[in-house]
Scaffold this motif. Structure first.
Motif, mmCIF file in Angstrom:
data_model
loop_
_atom_site.group_PDB
_atom_site.id
_atom_site.type_symbol
_atom_site.label_atom_id
_atom_site.label_comp_id
_atom_site.label_asym_id
_atom_site.label_seq_id
_atom_site.Cartn_x
_atom_site.Cartn_y
_atom_site.Cartn_z
ATOM 1 N N ALA A 70 -22.172 -66.804 -128.166
ATOM 2 C CA ALA A 70 -23.476 -66.276 -127.766
ATOM 3 C C ALA A 70 -24.488 -66.448 -128.889
ATOM 4 O O ALA A 70 -25.658 -66.755 -128.640
ATOM 5 C CB ALA A 70 -23.350 -64.805 -127.378
ATOM 6 N N MET B 106 -15.809 -60.085 -119.772
ATOM 7 C CA MET B 106 -14.686 -60.931 -120.169
ATOM 8 C C MET B 106 -13.536 -60.081 -120.706
ATOM 9 O O MET B 106 -12.364 -60.339 -120.426
ATOM 10 C CB MET B 106 -15.121 -61.911 -121.263
ATOM 11 N N ILE C 80 -16.502 -65.050 -128.009
ATOM 12 C CA ILE C 80 -17.655 -65.041 -127.108
ATOM 13 C C ILE C 80 -18.916 -64.630 -127.863
ATOM 14 O O ILE C 80 -19.986 -65.225 -127.691
ATOM 15 C CB ILE C 80 -17.398 -64.111 -125.909
ATOM 16 N N LEU D 80 -21.745 -59.298 -120.891
ATOM 17 C CA LEU D 80 -20.915 -60.486 -120.715
ATOM 18 C C LEU D 80 -19.586 -60.333 -121.467
ATOM 19 O O LEU D 80 -18.500 -60.610 -120.937
ATOM 20 C CB LEU D 80 -21.694 -61.678 -121.266
ATOM 21 N N TYR E 69 -22.660 -68.835 -117.997
ATOM 22 C CA TYR E 69 -23.469 -67.659 -117.692
ATOM 23 C C TYR E 69 -24.797 -67.715 -118.431
ATOM 24 O O TYR E 69 -25.843 -67.375 -117.894
ATOM 25 C CB TYR E 69 -22.731 -66.369 -118.089
ATOM 26 N N THR F 54 -18.534 -68.402 -120.340
ATOM 27 C CA THR F 54 -19.611 -67.648 -120.999
ATOM 28 C C THR F 54 -20.845 -68.526 -121.164
ATOM 29 O O THR F 54 -21.972 -68.114 -120.862
ATOM 30 C CB THR F 54 -19.174 -67.193 -122.406
#
Ligand SMILES: Nc1ncnc2c1ncn2[C@@H]1O[C@H](COP(=O)(O)OP(=O)(O)OP(=O)(O)O)[C@@H](O)[C@H]1O
Ligand SMILES: [Mg+2]
Lengths: 309, 275
Positions: free
Chosen positions: B147, B89, B143, B85, B57, B54
């Protein structure tokens, strides 16, 4: 009093997807509390039969009741009664012994009971390995882990499919001791084995299966009595060239060296025949300095049966 | 007279009578905990690696593309790609976890114990799929937190976000379960995530709004089921969507229903589980 059988298999057939017919119209009753040995050559259908009773293989036709419960419609009740130790070693390599055995108990819906699991592990000499990952155990230990898993939920019926394959002689004895204790506590045990001496030592009843058909079910003692052959061997003082004509009515053979006379008879046969034989031998003036008798083992019986069918 | 039908009805009736549908919760719990402890053992693989990818990305897409596309519909590009995203996942991890969870016992032979235990199909699915979905949901949260370190996040409809998260995790864990039952080798196990899920999520608008596509491609994109998932999910964050939210929700429900039907059929026929 005739008790209701703890397992009753009726008209059970199995045709695998390949079209192969592994069981043909099998009927079998297992009595409560007995040790039943299922004997048969490789590919006879032993594992198939056990797998159907335990719910791993779908039957093609026929019915099975376990403790009076149909294995399809009342599978929960039927399966709760059964512990299974399959033929193939299959374990969760990275789990510990303790976790995998506790998992089995949960899977069968029983509340956790560390004391009982400890008892099982101790009996199977696994206690000091309880925290080991299964991958670090030897083959024989893995098999004992599988037995512990099968016993984890306190089953009333235990299936042992070739339980002693890969287990050393000392542990054999321990294992059979455990099996005897289980039976003493009321557990019904069905085992398959290739070691016929084991069936002979352990079983109350023996079933012989060949090419998907049960060809015989008998009390072990009865089986030995019915099919067992006995041999009487006389060791002679003086060698003979041929069986003397006076003894022709008897089924006698002479050993190649001519120093032994061998008499074969059914163990259920007439006892009086032996005394008349001995009298006739005396009359023919044949002297012997020793004699011995031998009984055929279950193995001989088994080989004969399978060959005949 | 249809004797077979009568017999079947008779059987069903006796089935009811003998078996009040009690749930073997201990078994569900045992399977669930067993699966979760497998994750704990392989923590690196199951949690750390998705987090790293992640972050990658973000570095690649967020920094490189984000410097050119600054905003989409009033949301910064970096923040815009977060729902996509997460969804990507969620899909790949749900399928991977659930397919592996049921394939592995088949592969090692330990499935014998599950099949011989007094557990219903429903309980088996609840244990395996529940565990796989839980992992994906936890992962999704991780995630999201990761993020949050890179971009400013906004959650307009948190309850809907959670609903989409749970529904999607469940649906795709069910799909994974089906794949795990169907697979008879490790290749088949990887084929679907690799050749279906990943491309569909890339093409489904994880990193862009399908509104930027030419009209023809917009229509074609609507065949891709993942578009609906990502769109709905993104709406729960920023209130912007490619397709209407009710359609997104409806599509998710349809996938769920289809997967449930297939699983039901698998257990009814014993397909690839029993011989
Ligand atoms: N899944 C299957 N598909 C097709 N045939 C099978 C399958 N499983 C078993 N068989 C066949 O069914 C027959 C009976 O097999 P089974 O495993 O029941 O024998 P067994 O008596 O347990 O033998 P062994 O003593 O070697 O364990 C064999 O001929 C075997 O090849
Ligand atoms: Mg076998």
């Amino acid at each position: 009093m005739v008790m209701q059988p703890v397992i009753s298999v009726s008209r059970l057939s199995k045709i695998y997807a390949s079209g192969f017919c592994a069981l043909k119209d099998v009927n079998l009753d297992i009595h409560r509390g007995e040790i039943f040995a299922l004997l048969g050559p490789n590919g006879a259908g032993k594992t198939t039969l056990i797998s159907i009773i335990c719910g791993i293989v779908n039957p093609t036709s026929g019915a099975v009741r376990v403790g009076g419960h149909d294995i399809i419609t009342a599978y929960r009740k039927a399966r709760s009664l059964i512990g299974l130790v399959p033929q193939e070693l299959a374990t969760d390599a990275f789990e510990t012994v303790w976790n995998t055995v506790s998992f089995s108990r949960g899977l069968f819906g029983r509340p956790a009971n560390p004391g009982y699991i400890e008892k099982v592990l101790r009996e199977l000499s696994l206690w000091d390995r309880k925290d080991s990952k299964i991958i670090t155990l030897s083959g024989g230990m893995k098999r004992r882990v599988m037995i512990a898993k099968a016993l984890s939920h306190e089953p009333q019926i235990l299936f042992l499919d070739e339980p002693t394959a890969g287990v050393d002689v000392e542990l054999h004895k321990d294992m059979w001791q455990t099996v005897r204790e289980l039976r003493a506590s009321g557990v019904t045990i069905i085992l398959t084995t290739h070691y016929i001496e084991e069936a002979e030592q352990m079983a109350d009843r023996v079933g012989v299966i060949n090419e998907g058909e049960i060809i015989l079910i008998e009390q072990k003692a009865e089986l030995m009595r019915k099919l067992g052959k006995k041999q009487l061997t006389l060791q002679l003082d003086v060698r003979l060239d041929a069986v003397p004509p006076a003894l022709a009515p008897y089924d006698l053979t002479l050993s190649p060296e001519g120093d032994e006379l061998i008499y074969t008879y059914d163990s259920k046969g007439e006892r009086s025949e032996i005394s008349s034989l001995l009298a006739d031998i005396g009359r023919a003036r044949i002297r012997f300095h020793d004699l011995r008798t031998e009984e055929s083992s279950l193995e001989d019986i088994f080989v004969r049966l399978v060959r005949r069918s | 007279m249809n004797f077979r039908a009568v017999r079947t009805i008779g059987r069903l009736a006796s089935h009811r009578a003998q078996q009040p549908e009690i749930v073997n919760f201990r078994a569900v719990r045992a399977i669930y905990l067993f699966e979760m402890s497998r994750t704990a053992r392989t923590l690196l693989q199951s949690i750390v690696s998705p987090v790293i990818s992640t972050s990658l990305y973000f570095v690649v897409f967020g920094a490189a593309i984000g410097s050119r596309i600054t905003e989409i519909e009033g949301v910064s590009y970096g923040a815009f790609i977060v729902p996509g995203l997460m969804m990507m996942m969620l899909l790949t991890q749900s399928v991977a976890n659930a397919s592996f969870g049921i394939y592995f016992p088949k592969f090692t032979g330990t499935i014998y114990e599950i099949l011989s235990a007094p557990v219903s199909a429903f309980e088996i699915v609840l244990g395996y799929v529940g565990a796989a979905a839980s992992k994906s949901i936890i992962l999704g949260m991780i995630i999201l937190a990761t993020a949050g370190l890179f971009v400013p996040l906004r959650l307009d409809h948190p309850a809907w976000m959670l609903a989409f998260l749970v529904l999607t995790a469940l649906t795709f864990s069910l799909l994974g379960f089906i794949i795990g039952v169907w697979a008879d080798g490790f290749e088949k196990l990887q084929v679907v995530p690799l050749l279906v899920i990943t491309p569909l999520s890339f093409l489904g608008g994880s990193f862009y709004s399908i509104k930027v596509l030419p009209p023809v491609w917009q229509t074609i994109a609507l065949i891709n089921p993942v578009v609906y998932l990502i769109s709905g999910f993104r709406w729960s964050f920023y209130g912007i969507a490619d397709v209407s939210v009710s359609i997104s929700l409806g599509m998710t429900a349809i996938f769920l229903a289809v997967c449930l039907a297939v699983v039901w059929w698998i257990f009814k026929t014993g397909y690839r589980l029993k011989r």
